[in-house]
Design a protein around this motif. Structure first.
Motif, short mmCIF file in Angstrom:
data_model
loop_
_atom_site.label_atom_id
_atom_site.label_comp_id
_atom_site.label_asym_id
_atom_site.label_seq_id
_atom_site.Cartn_x
_atom_site.Cartn_y
_atom_site.Cartn_z
N GLY A 1 0.77 -1.20 0.10
CA GLY A 1 -0.03 -0.11 -0.21
C GLY A 1 0.86 1.30 0.04
O GLY A 1 0.50 2.38 0.30
N VAL A 2 2.25 1.16 -0.22
CA VAL A 2 3.06 2.11 -0.10
C VAL A 2 4.06 2.32 -1.40
O VAL A 2 4.53 1.08 -2.03
N LEU A 3 3.84 3.45 -2.25
CA LEU A 3 4.61 3.59 -3.21
C LEU A 3 5.90 4.49 -3.14
O LEU A 3 5.78 5.84 -2.95
N LEU B 1 -2.50 3.48 -9.58
CA LEU B 1 -2.39 1.94 -9.25
C LEU B 1 -3.08 1.48 -8.38
O LEU B 1 -3.69 0.39 -8.55
N GLY B 2 -3.45 2.38 -7.49
CA GLY B 2 -4.47 1.84 -6.43
C GLY B 2 -5.96 1.64 -7.13
O GLY B 2 -6.63 0.67 -6.75
N ASP B 3 -6.16 2.26 -8.22
CA ASP B 3 -7.45 2.34 -8.67
C ASP B 3 -7.37 0.96 -9.61
O ASP B 3 -8.22 0.08 -9.63
N ILE B 4 -6.34 0.75 -10.35
CA ILE B 4 -6.21 -0.72 -11.17
C ILE B 4 -6.16 -1.81 -10.11
O ILE B 4 -6.95 -2.86 -10.34
N ARG C 1 -7.09 -1.28 -4.28
CA ARG C 1 -6.91 -0.99 -3.02
C ARG C 1 -6.47 0.42 -2.85
O ARG C 1 -5.60 0.93 -3.69
N LYS C 2 -6.16 0.86 -1.69
CA LYS C 2 -5.63 2.50 -1.42
C LYS C 2 -4.14 2.27 -1.40
O LYS C 2 -3.39 1.41 -0.55
N ILE C 3 -3.29 2.97 -2.36
CA ILE C 3 -1.87 3.04 -2.42
C ILE C 3 -1.37 4.42 -2.29
O ILE C 3 -2.11 5.41 -2.77
N VAL C 4 -0.78 4.72 -1.16
CA VAL C 4 -0.06 6.14 -1.07
C VAL C 4 1.14 6.12 -1.58
O VAL C 4 2.16 5.43 -1.34
N ALA C 5 1.68 7.56 -1.91
CA ALA C 5 3.05 7.74 -2.33
C ALA C 5 3.85 8.37 -1.19
O ALA C 5 3.39 9.12 -0.57
#
Length: 296
Positions: A165-167, A222-225, A228-232
């Motif tokens: 969940g972290v980029l 990327l989260g939309d794809i 799930r929630k992904i944060v930078a």
């Protein structure tokens, strides 16, 4: 389209080379694909290309591979695990230029990089400054196609980001937009430039995608794809080289990449003001990331 004889593509097995060759063959022009690995040769012969095997640091092999070329597409890859990346890149450039000085094609198209106009302080991008300068000594019409950062470079982080969940980002701040482009689109632009030709001694073209994006945009898309929630999250500067080395990149190359991102974050890596033109590819961030997720 003018009749330009034989097109020779160095580094044919890369993403850019493959896209260029596919486009050229769709126009039914003669193409010679130059690859280092013999296992790739049959793939290009199946497309109707000639195929030659040559390491880019083997000048005699390059002379044989490019003999009779009217136009040559040049790329200067380097092993990310090289013990001395600058020395390896310098040797590759010298070999390519020596070969082209012997073959004397009418035109050269060089895959270069945003920021290549800068003579210092750009890390890995400095390679392309030297490449452009050295190719300029060859008596041929020269087109430099300066590519923005490739969207496909996120590939090494896609799986980790979806899992955690972290980029992590070397772009600071994560909200800053930067130029980026699909590698395949660069290859298509290169093919178009080769086919159209140019009488100019030097032509500069900048290649980027339909829009500029931030790392926050990448994380959100990327989260939309992935659903799930992904944060930078900014990766602290002191962690850049260790993180790159931990990802399989050699220390020498990692230090050059870190220096390039220093220049990026200072706003130095961009279109050269008042020089050349900007062409935009059709592939947007969502399309590129969707393809990466599908392959991960």
């Amino acid at each position: 389209m003018k009749d330009t004889g034989m097109f020779v593509v160095l580094g044919a097995a890369g993403k850019i080379g493959r896209a260029t060759i596919g486009a050229l063959r769709r126009h039914h022009v003669p193409v010679r694909a130059v690859v280092r690995n013999p296992s790739h040769a049959e793939e290009f012969r199946a497309l109707g290309c000639e195929a030659e095997i040559a390491d880019l640091r083997d000048t005699p092999a390059l002379v044989r591979a490019t003999k009779g070329a009217t136009a040559v597409q040049v790329i200067c890859p380097v092993s990310v695990r090289a013990d001395d990346a600058p020395a390896e890149m310098e040797a590759t450039i010298r070999s390519i230029v020596d070969a082209l000085n012997q073959v004397r094609p009418e035109s050269i198209l060089a895959i270069s990089d945003y920021g290549a106009q800068l003579a210092a302080g750009t890390g890995i991008t400095l390679t392309f400054h030297h490449l452009e300068a050295q190719l300029g000594t060859v008596p041929a019409a020269l087109t430099v196609l300066r590519s923005a950062e490739h969207m496909q470079n996120w590939n090494r982080l896609v799986g980790r980001a979806i899992e955690t969940g972290v980029l992590p980002s070397l772009h600071h701040p994560v909200t800053k937009s930067f130029p980026t482009v699909s590698a395949g689109d660069v290859g298509l632009m290169a093919a178009d430039l080769l086919l159209s030709g140019s009488g100019d001694a030097l032509r500069v073209v900048h290649a980027e995608g339909p829009n500029r994006y931030s790392t926050a945009d990448v994380a959100r898309t990327l989260g939309d794809i992935a659903g799930r929630k992904i944060v930078a999250r900014e990766l602290p500067r002191q962690d850049w080289v260790p993180a790159l080395v931990g990802g399989g990149i050699g220390t020498s190359y990692a230090e050059l990449v870190a220096a390039m991102f220093d220049a990026h974050n200072a706003g130095r890596i961009d279109v050269e003001h008042g020089v050349g033109e900007v062409r935009r590819g059709d592939t947007d961030l969502r399309a590129a990331l969707t393809a990466l997720v599908a392959r991960s």
